[in-house]
Design an enzyme around this catalytic site. Structure first.
Site, short mmCIF file in Angstrom:
data_model
loop_
_atom_site.label_atom_id
_atom_site.label_comp_id
_atom_site.label_asym_id
_atom_site.label_seq_id
_atom_site.Cartn_x
_atom_site.Cartn_y
_atom_site.Cartn_z
CB SER A 95 -0.91 0.01 1.22
OG SER A 95 -1.48 1.27 1.34
CE LYS A 96 1.44 2.68 -5.96
NZ LYS A 96 0.95 3.14 -7.22
NE ARG A 97 -4.78 4.57 -0.73
CZ ARG A 97 -5.47 3.45 -0.72
NH1 ARG A 97 -6.10 3.08 0.35
NH2 ARG A 97 -5.54 2.72 -1.80
N GLY A 154 2.57 4.97 3.28
CA GLY A 154 3.68 5.91 3.29
C GLY A 154 5.01 5.25 3.61
CG PHE A 198 6.44 6.50 -0.91
CD1 PHE A 198 6.30 6.55 -2.28
CD2 PHE A 198 5.30 6.46 -0.12
CE1 PHE A 198 5.04 6.57 -2.86
CE2 PHE A 198 4.04 6.48 -0.69
CZ PHE A 198 3.91 6.53 -2.06
#
Ligand code: GLU
Length: 526
Positions: A289-291, A293, A296
């Site tokens: 999930s890029k959400r 955070g 990254f």
């Protein structure tokens, strides 16, 4: 072995948009023995709608590995045609992070190169010319359908439980009707006329594949109302004009590839060889999930993880290598990478193992004299930041001291920043331990400390931790009423003010005889 196509870029930067004509001059380079060689050119083409995450890094890395191995070029192209979704700063950050990770492109927006510009928003004229060529050859047409009509079509399809698709109505407009609408200034888009017969293609990873796009989709828009191209047109035009020989990209694009092949066919261009990389998923099979955070690259860099540990873990879980092995460097990854070993099933990423990967790569850096000096500078800056005003003894910032600490802790710490944690604070700040605290551990405080001070003053300054350990055990023979574990507890307390931590021998060595004596004497007289 990768089937190499006969594509060669010999006069970069020359673009000619004519259906049926190659845009960049390419040619085959026939070698002395008669074999055909090809210049491998691959690209990573992210949209700067977000920052670089582990999935993107993996795609970039596989392209870079392939280019390095085949002595080709690795290109970074930013696909920024969807202006409404651009994230400020993302374009810069993507290139920064590729450099940080050691996966630097040979050609890019920042570096430039022979077939630039490398940002799609700077290449609009090229796409318009390409679309004009398709209009001229009858492979594209102008569509004047209003957003209201398209919305109606969509709603109607959903009501009938069908997948919404454009009904290709404007395909059938006559030249005269088109001209009338243009004269009236009616807003329009350009659509690509999808051909019914789709040829199968051989994907490097998935094998023979085809998607009957015309059966499931309406004719796709290639130039939007604002004059910007859509992904499909820009992607194909750029891969062709940039002389891309192989496209290694995420599996989510596999369904679009037949459409891309149709575009190549309409232009009369030879498509590149495609290889669709399986998705990178969490260990439990869920989507990264890029959400959150935390996938990254900036997050990992900030948290003290080394880029080589990230490259190692993202290739470890996946395929493309003869064996699953931990601790590979980028150089080893290049040597061992084998595109024909990439499997089509998803790659699972176990981020819980990242500290272990980092430990291995940090040890490797500490062992290398040159890289160790970089770590020394980095750690010095971090210590000064973390302990501002608390460092009474500036010697702890000297290169020899920090280097000694690193060599002693090699293999024990997973991140450099571990050395800033409270359990290592004794390394940087002298503790203040009242004598009473030592007396509470043993009644033989003077005896024990006297023996240790003698040992420190007499022994060789180059003794190893093991040698010192043995000496401490021998010394224990002269201690009558205190158990060995209590003796160590007392010494650890005097040296660090802590009950736990590295072995006393290691503490003595990292602090050095002078500082160790000073700390023991300080505790005795307080
Ligand atoms: N811009 C697309 C992406 O962000 C590129 C897909 C491709 O590599 O063709 O994934």
């Amino acid at each position: 072995m990768v089937p190499l196509q006969c594509r060669f870029l010999n006069k970069p930067g020359v673009f000619r948009i004519l259906a049926g004509t190659s845009q960049v001059n390419r040619g085959c380079c026939r070698e002395a023995g008669g074999s055909v060689s090809e210049t491998v050119r691959v690209r990573f083409a992210p949209s700067p709608t977000g920052f670089l995450h582990l999935g993107g890094l993996r795609t970039a890395l596989y392209n870079c590995l392939f280019a390095r191995q085949q002595k080709g070029s690795f290109i970074l192209r930013l696909e920024d045609t969807d202006q409404s979704r651009l994230v400020p700063g993302a374009a810069e950050a993507i290139e920064d992070m590729l450099d940080w990770a050691g996966v630097s492109p040979d050609e890019s927006p920042r570096r430039g190169g022979p077939v630039g510009p490398y940002q799609q928003s700077h290449r609009l004229e090229l796409y318009q010319k390409a679309a004009d060529a398709l209009l001229e050859s009858g492979h594209a047409y102008l569509c004047f359908c209003t957003p209201q009509r398209l919305e109606l079509l969509k709603r109607e399809a959903l009501r009938r439980r069908q997948t919404p698709r454009y009904d290709n109505r404007c395909r059938h407009l006559t030249t005269q009707q088109v001209q009338e609408k243009l004269d009236m200034g009616s807003p329009h888009v350009t659509r690509f006329r999808l051909e019914e017969c789709v040829e199968p293609f051989q994907d490097l990873v998935c094998g023979w594949t085809k998607h009957d796009v015309a059966v499931v989709e309406g004719d796709p828009v290639i130039i939007k109302g604002d004059g910007f191209p859509t992904y499909h047109l820009a992607n194909v035009v750029d891969d062709h004009t940039m002389g891309i020989s192989h496209v290694l990209r995420g599996a989510e694009w596999l369904v679009s590839t037949s459409k891309h092949h149709l575009l190549y066919k309409a232009f009369g261009w030879k498509p590149p060889q495609y290889g669709h990389l399986p998705l990178l998923l969490n260990k439990d099979g869920s989507k990264l999930s890029k959400r959150q955070g935390d996938i990254f690259l900036e997050h990992f860099a900030r948290s003290g993880y080394l880029p080589e540990a990230l490259l190692d873990i993202i290739t470890h879980s996946g395929s493309g290598f003869p064996e699953n092995q931990m601790g590979r460097t980028l150089k080893e990854l290049v040597q061992q990478f084998d595109v024909s070993r990439i499997m089509s099933h998803s790659a699972l990423l176990d981020l819980e193992k990242l500290p272990e990967f980092n430990r291995i790569h940090l040890s490797r850096r500490i062992s290398d004299a040159c890289l160790r000096m970089e770590l020394v500078s980095l750690l010095r800056a971090e210590v000064e930041k973390a302990y501002t005003g608390n460092i009474t003894d500036r010697e702890v910032l000297e290169t020899d001291y920090i280097e000694r600490v690193l060599l002693l802790r090699k293999g024990h710490i997973t991140r450099l920043t571990d050395l800033l944690s409270t359990s290592y604070s004794y390394l940087w700040v002298r503790p203040s331990v009242p004598r009473k605290q030592l007396e509470a551990i043993s009644v033989e405080v003077d005896k024990i400390t006297g023996l240790v001070l003698g040992l420190l003053q007499a022994g060789s300054p180059d003794r190893t931790t093991d040698e010192l350990n043995t000496e401490l055990k021998v010394l224990q023979g002269q201690v009558k009423q205190t158990k060995y574990s209590e003796t160590m507890k007392l010494l650890r307390m005097a040296l660090s003010g802590q009950q736990t931590g590295p072995s006393v021998a290691e503490m003595l060595i990292s602090l050095g005889p002078y500082e160790s004596c000073k700390r023991i004497q300080r505790a005795l007289s307080s």
